[in-house]
Design an enzyme around this catalytic site. Structure first.
Site, PDB file in Angstrom:
ATOM      1  N   LEU A  15       9.131   3.289   8.729  1.00  0.00           N
ATOM      2  CA  LEU A  15      10.428   2.813   9.252  1.00  0.00           C
ATOM      3  C   LEU A  15      11.202   1.865   8.505  1.00  0.00           C
ATOM      4  O   LEU A  15      12.291   1.877   8.539  1.00  0.00           O
ATOM      5  CB  LEU A  15      10.243   2.249  10.628  1.00  0.00           C
ATOM      6  CG  LEU A  15       9.692   2.669  12.017  1.00  0.00           C
ATOM      7  CD1 LEU A  15       9.501   1.666  13.251  1.00  0.00           C
ATOM      8  CD2 LEU A  15      10.796   3.796  12.530  1.00  0.00           C
ATOM      9  N   ILE A  19      12.086  -2.217   3.213  1.00  0.00           N
ATOM     10  CA  ILE A  19      13.656  -2.243   2.962  1.00  0.00           C
ATOM     11  C   ILE A  19      14.500  -3.011   3.729  1.00  0.00           C
ATOM     12  O   ILE A  19      15.148  -3.985   3.217  1.00  0.00           O
ATOM     13  CB  ILE A  19      14.279  -0.540   3.083  1.00  0.00           C
ATOM     14  CG1 ILE A  19      13.736   0.213   2.271  1.00  0.00           C
ATOM     15  CG2 ILE A  19      15.600  -1.025   2.687  1.00  0.00           C
ATOM     16  CD1 ILE A  19      13.898   0.212   0.821  1.00  0.00           C
ATOM     17  N   TYR A  54      -0.468  11.192  -3.837  1.00  0.00           N
ATOM     18  CA  TYR A  54      -0.113  11.857  -2.501  1.00  0.00           C
ATOM     19  C   TYR A  54      -0.467  10.861  -1.431  1.00  0.00           C
ATOM     20  O   TYR A  54      -0.010  10.935  -0.270  1.00  0.00           O
ATOM     21  CB  TYR A  54      -1.051  12.909  -2.447  1.00  0.00           C
ATOM     22  CG  TYR A  54      -0.341  14.127  -3.469  1.00  0.00           C
ATOM     23  CD1 TYR A  54       0.875  14.391  -3.135  1.00  0.00           C
ATOM     24  CD2 TYR A  54      -1.347  14.759  -4.381  1.00  0.00           C
ATOM     25  CE1 TYR A  54       1.473  15.387  -3.838  1.00  0.00           C
ATOM     26  CE2 TYR A  54      -0.939  15.904  -5.352  1.00  0.00           C
ATOM     27  CZ  TYR A  54       0.612  16.173  -4.823  1.00  0.00           C
ATOM     28  OH  TYR A  54       1.216  17.138  -5.860  1.00  0.00           O
ATOM     29  N   ILE A 149      -6.377  -0.797  14.710  1.00  0.00           N
ATOM     30  CA  ILE A 149      -7.393  -1.524  14.545  1.00  0.00           C
ATOM     31  C   ILE A 149      -7.381  -2.773  13.456  1.00  0.00           C
ATOM     32  O   ILE A 149      -7.646  -3.688  13.509  1.00  0.00           O
ATOM     33  CB  ILE A 149      -8.790  -0.770  14.612  1.00  0.00           C
ATOM     34  CG1 ILE A 149      -8.889  -0.043  16.025  1.00  0.00           C
ATOM     35  CG2 ILE A 149      -9.777  -1.616  14.507  1.00  0.00           C
ATOM     36  CD1 ILE A 149      -9.889   1.064  16.043  1.00  0.00           C
ATOM     37  N   LYS A 188      16.116   5.912  23.586  1.00  0.00           N
ATOM     38  CA  LYS A 188      15.132   5.330  24.777  1.00  0.00           C
ATOM     39  C   LYS A 188      14.328   4.151  24.190  1.00  0.00           C
ATOM     40  O   LYS A 188      13.904   4.172  23.055  1.00  0.00           O
ATOM     41  CB  LYS A 188      14.044   6.581  24.511  1.00  0.00           C
ATOM     42  CG  LYS A 188      14.273   7.860  25.399  1.00  0.00           C
ATOM     43  CD  LYS A 188      14.518   7.474  26.857  1.00  0.00           C
ATOM     44  CE  LYS A 188      14.770   8.696  27.780  1.00  0.00           C
ATOM     45  NZ  LYS A 188      15.438   8.097  29.059  1.00  0.00           N
ATOM     46  N   LYS A 190      11.547   2.521  25.479  1.00  0.00           N
ATOM     47  CA  LYS A 190      10.238   2.385  26.253  1.00  0.00           C
ATOM     48  C   LYS A 190       9.404   2.312  25.065  1.00  0.00           C
ATOM     49  O   LYS A 190       8.513   1.154  25.179  1.00  0.00           O
ATOM     50  CB  LYS A 190      10.038   3.660  27.114  1.00  0.00           C
ATOM     51  CG  LYS A 190       8.663   3.384  28.030  1.00  0.00           C
ATOM     52  CD  LYS A 190       8.872   2.373  29.193  1.00  0.00           C
ATOM     53  CE  LYS A 190       9.439   3.140  30.380  1.00  0.00           C
ATOM     54  NZ  LYS A 190       9.948   2.130  31.248  1.00  0.00           N
ATOM     55  N   GLY A 355       1.561  10.005 -16.044  1.00  0.00           N
ATOM     56  CA  GLY A 355       0.525  10.816 -15.133  1.00  0.00           C
ATOM     57  C   GLY A 355      -0.724  10.648 -15.765  1.00  0.00           C
ATOM     58  O   GLY A 355      -1.204  10.232 -16.740  1.00  0.00           O
ATOM     59  N   CYS A 382       5.024   7.183 -20.910  1.00  0.00           N
ATOM     60  CA  CYS A 382       3.609   7.285 -20.945  1.00  0.00           C
ATOM     61  C   CYS A 382       3.074   8.522 -21.091  1.00  0.00           C
ATOM     62  O   CYS A 382       3.076   8.874 -22.196  1.00  0.00           O
ATOM     63  CB  CYS A 382       2.981   6.475 -19.476  1.00  0.00           C
ATOM     64  SG  CYS A 382       1.508   5.446 -19.671  1.00  0.00           S
ATOM     65  N   GLY A 384       4.246  11.114 -20.806  1.00  0.00           N
ATOM     66  CA  GLY A 384       5.468  11.938 -21.510  1.00  0.00           C
ATOM     67  C   GLY A 384       5.539  11.754 -22.856  1.00  0.00           C
ATOM     68  O   GLY A 384       5.685  12.441 -23.605  1.00  0.00           O
ATOM     69  N   HIS A 508       6.087   1.320 -19.098  1.00  0.00           N
ATOM     70  CA  HIS A 508       6.930   2.028 -17.951  1.00  0.00           C
ATOM     71  C   HIS A 508       8.271   1.179 -18.044  1.00  0.00           C
ATOM     72  O   HIS A 508       8.412   0.212 -17.205  1.00  0.00           O
ATOM     73  CB  HIS A 508       6.008   1.841 -16.672  1.00  0.00           C
ATOM     74  CG  HIS A 508       4.904   2.738 -16.778  1.00  0.00           C
ATOM     75  ND1 HIS A 508       4.845   3.772 -16.005  1.00  0.00           N
ATOM     76  CD2 HIS A 508       3.667   2.622 -17.416  1.00  0.00           C
ATOM     77  CE1 HIS A 508       3.548   4.582 -16.267  1.00  0.00           C
ATOM     78  NE2 HIS A 508       2.931   3.719 -17.186  1.00  0.00           N
ATOM     79  N   GLU A 510      10.498   1.697 -16.176  1.00  0.00           N
ATOM     80  CA  GLU A 510      11.222   1.908 -14.820  1.00  0.00           C
ATOM     81  C   GLU A 510      10.624   0.853 -13.967  1.00  0.00           C
ATOM     82  O   GLU A 510      11.250   0.709 -12.992  1.00  0.00           O
ATOM     83  CB  GLU A 510      10.633   3.185 -14.266  1.00  0.00           C
ATOM     84  CG  GLU A 510       9.305   3.475 -13.732  1.00  0.00           C
ATOM     85  CD  GLU A 510       8.420   4.022 -14.907  1.00  0.00           C
ATOM     86  OE1 GLU A 510       8.804   3.677 -16.052  1.00  0.00           O
ATOM     87  OE2 GLU A 510       7.428   4.352 -14.581  1.00  0.00           O
TER      88      GLU A 510
END
Ligand code: GLN
Length: 549
Positions: A15, A19, A54, A149, A188, A190, A355, A382, A384, A508, A510
């Protein structure tokens, strides 16, 4: 003592709790409060460093070398602060600490249990960042969904903290979903009612409910949610879909999320928010003057979250260049010598992503060769950068079988080799070269122009490095090591001065790009792509150039 805001999630995952938490933090920060955010993740991994992208998206690395959840990236990008190891805690880390203490005999013969030992350790870590007076407000995001849980001990810890602290020192924000049923033409409530009930059964009552919704919430719906969930109507906040995540703080400001929080925390005097720069950034982002197409080559390109920080860095760099960055995913597995021109057609720049492993590696090398030979702006991060070195060794130095030791341990020319200290390491978790290291830049290089400085610090996550045995040959053939670690001589930046923009970095960049201070390498890469695109246009349409004159 700091005040504490807990953010929980209900109904479904994804959700955007991170952010919402970051947006609330931004608003409080813009009103002059010192704020930090931390995330508690209920999985058993000690940290997400060993998780496949992933499974969990990008692994974000902090200054102090912690491998953390990608939400910490959002926190840093929104707040322009550094987070640390203490800002991301998992169930695995909690249990590891408790079990280690048990082995040391610290529990003096007691039976070690979830309550109180695990919950005590969770509480200790939840309160830690608020202890030394550095922050006025600590926001804690609880990963997962209420009712799972594995999130029970975290919710129980929040319950105990709520009970222990003065009422005005802590509050709970619950993020839920209000689905729209097309057939019934209705929103909704509920699922939200159920999720608040679940949370209440676990002993925690939310003070504020933030509702993700595709449609505006009517007064009637707000009153209904408020009544059934036992909060005041003004504490029901609408979080509608935004065109960019950077707009969410402004949406939350309109809904007064920050003011309601401050009221509950009994903070009555606070200044108006200063969001001038933030709004300017959003204007630039929403109304760009031009656009560039950047090819992103990586192994996980189907999954947006795997390269989160890179994609966000492009947004920051695009805004400052007043230019929309269209990121084009390029599958390297299908690139060959024959089709490379066609595969990269229409691109104004090429980024080869970080990677691990062999998949698609030859395609990456072929694409880099194309960029080098055709003046296409190239930026390697990296892996790359490492592959740019392999490409250069093979095709310029004539070392046909050159490779990285990671991909081929038998190569006669390991131009990328395993770092010496890595050779003794067997454990995979948390053992790479991680976190911030200094880098000295060579005068007169592109790197100096980009950074405007000769000494920088950037963050790392790797096991392999440029093999300095090949340095002289590289330099003589025109590939310059323009940045090095001052102590070890490890090559951090390579560049090709004969090319308009060809740069590879072992670190890195970024991970340090934020709205307020975009990463210089991304800013200049986009600038170079813009120039390339303009040049291409004028080649295609020579009239344009003469008109400009
Ligand atoms: N696999 C390479 C290494 O370990 C590159 C790592 C990366 O791109 N983060 O050195």
């Amino acid at each position: 003592m700091a005040k504490y805001i807990f953010v929980t999630g209900g109904v479904t995952s994804s959700l955007g709790k991170g952010i919402i938490a970051a947006s609330l933090a931004k608003l409080l920060q813009s009103r002059g409060f010192k704020v930090t955010i931390q995330k508690f993740d209920p999985y058993i991994n000690v940290d997400p460093g060993t998780l496949n992208p992933y499974e969990h998206g990008e692994c974000f690395v902090t200054e102090d070398g912690a491998e953390t959840d990608l939400d910490l990236g959002h926190y840093e990008r929104f707040l322009n602060i550094h987070t640390s190891q203490a800002n991301n805690v998992t169930t695995g880390r909690i249990y590891q600490t408790v079990i280690n203490k048990e082995r040391e005999g610290a529990y003096l013969g007691k039976t070690v249990q979830v309550v109180p030992h695990i919950t005590d350790e969770i509480k200790r870590r939840m309160l830690l960042l608020g202890k030394d007076g550095k922050y006025d407000i600590v926001i804690t995001e609880i990963g997962g969904t209420v009712g799972d849980i594995e999130s029970l001990p975290f919710v129980e810890a929040v319950r105990q903290i709520q009970w222990e602290l003065p009422e005005e020192d802590c509050l709970v924000v619950h993020l839920t979903l209000i689905p729209y049923l097309k057939a019934a033409k209705e929103l909704k409530t509920k699922p939200t009612q159920h999720s608040v009930r679940l949370l209440s059964q676990e002993g925690v009552h939310p003070d504020i409910i933030v509702c993700r919704t595709e449609r505006p919430l009517s007064t009637e719906i707000r009153r209904k949610i408020a009544l059934f969930c036992n909060v005041k109507p003004e504490a029901v906040i609408e979080a509608s879909d935004a065109s960019t995540i950077y707009e969410v703080p402004l949406f939350m400001l309109k809904e007064k999320l920050d003011v309601i929080c401050l009221k509950k925390l009994n903070v009555t005097i606070f200044p108006e928010p200063d969001l001038e720069n933030w709004k300017k950034f959003i204007d630039k982002l929403k109304y760009p003057k031009g656009q560039v197409n950047i090819g992103l080559i990586g192994k996980y390109i189907e999954l947006q979250d795997a390269y989160k920080s890179i994609l966000e860095s492009f947004i920051h760099a695009g805004a400052i260049n007043e230019c929309k960055v269209n990121v084009v995913n390029v599958h390297s597995e299908f690139i060959t010598d024959q089709n490379v021109g066609e595969k990269l057609a229409g691109l104004d720049g090429l980024l080869v992503a970080p990677g691990f492993g062999n998949r698609g590696i030859e395609g990456k090398i072929t694409a880099i060769k194309y960029a080098r030979e055709n003046g296409l702006p190239f930026f390697g991060i990296c892996l790359g950068m490492q592959m740019a070195c392999v490409e250069f060794a093979r095709n310029v130095l004539g070392l046909k079988d050159a490779h990285s030791f990671e991909m081929n341990a038998e190569t006669p020319d390991p131009v990328i080799d395993m770092m010496e200290e890595q050779k003794k390491i067997t454990n995979k978790g948390g053992t790479m070269r991680l976190g911030s290291y200094p880098c000295d830049i060579k005068e007169g290089t592109l790197a100096e122009k980009i950074y405007g400085s000769l000494h920088i610090n950037e963050r790392h996550r790797h096991r392999y490095e440029f093999n300095n045995k090949y340095m002289e040959a590289f330099e003589q053939a025109g590939m310059i090591p323009s940045g090095k670690n001052p102590e070890t001589g490890l090559v951090e930046i390579i560049e090709n001065p004969k090319h308009p923009f060809f740069i590879g970095v072992q670190y890195h960049p970024e991970l340090k790009s934020t709205v307020e201070s975009p990463a210089p390498l991304f800013v200049h890469f986009i600038k170079a792509a813009k120039e390339y695109s303009e040049k291409q246009q004028s080649v295609k349409n020579p009239l344009l150039e003469s008109e400009m004159i």
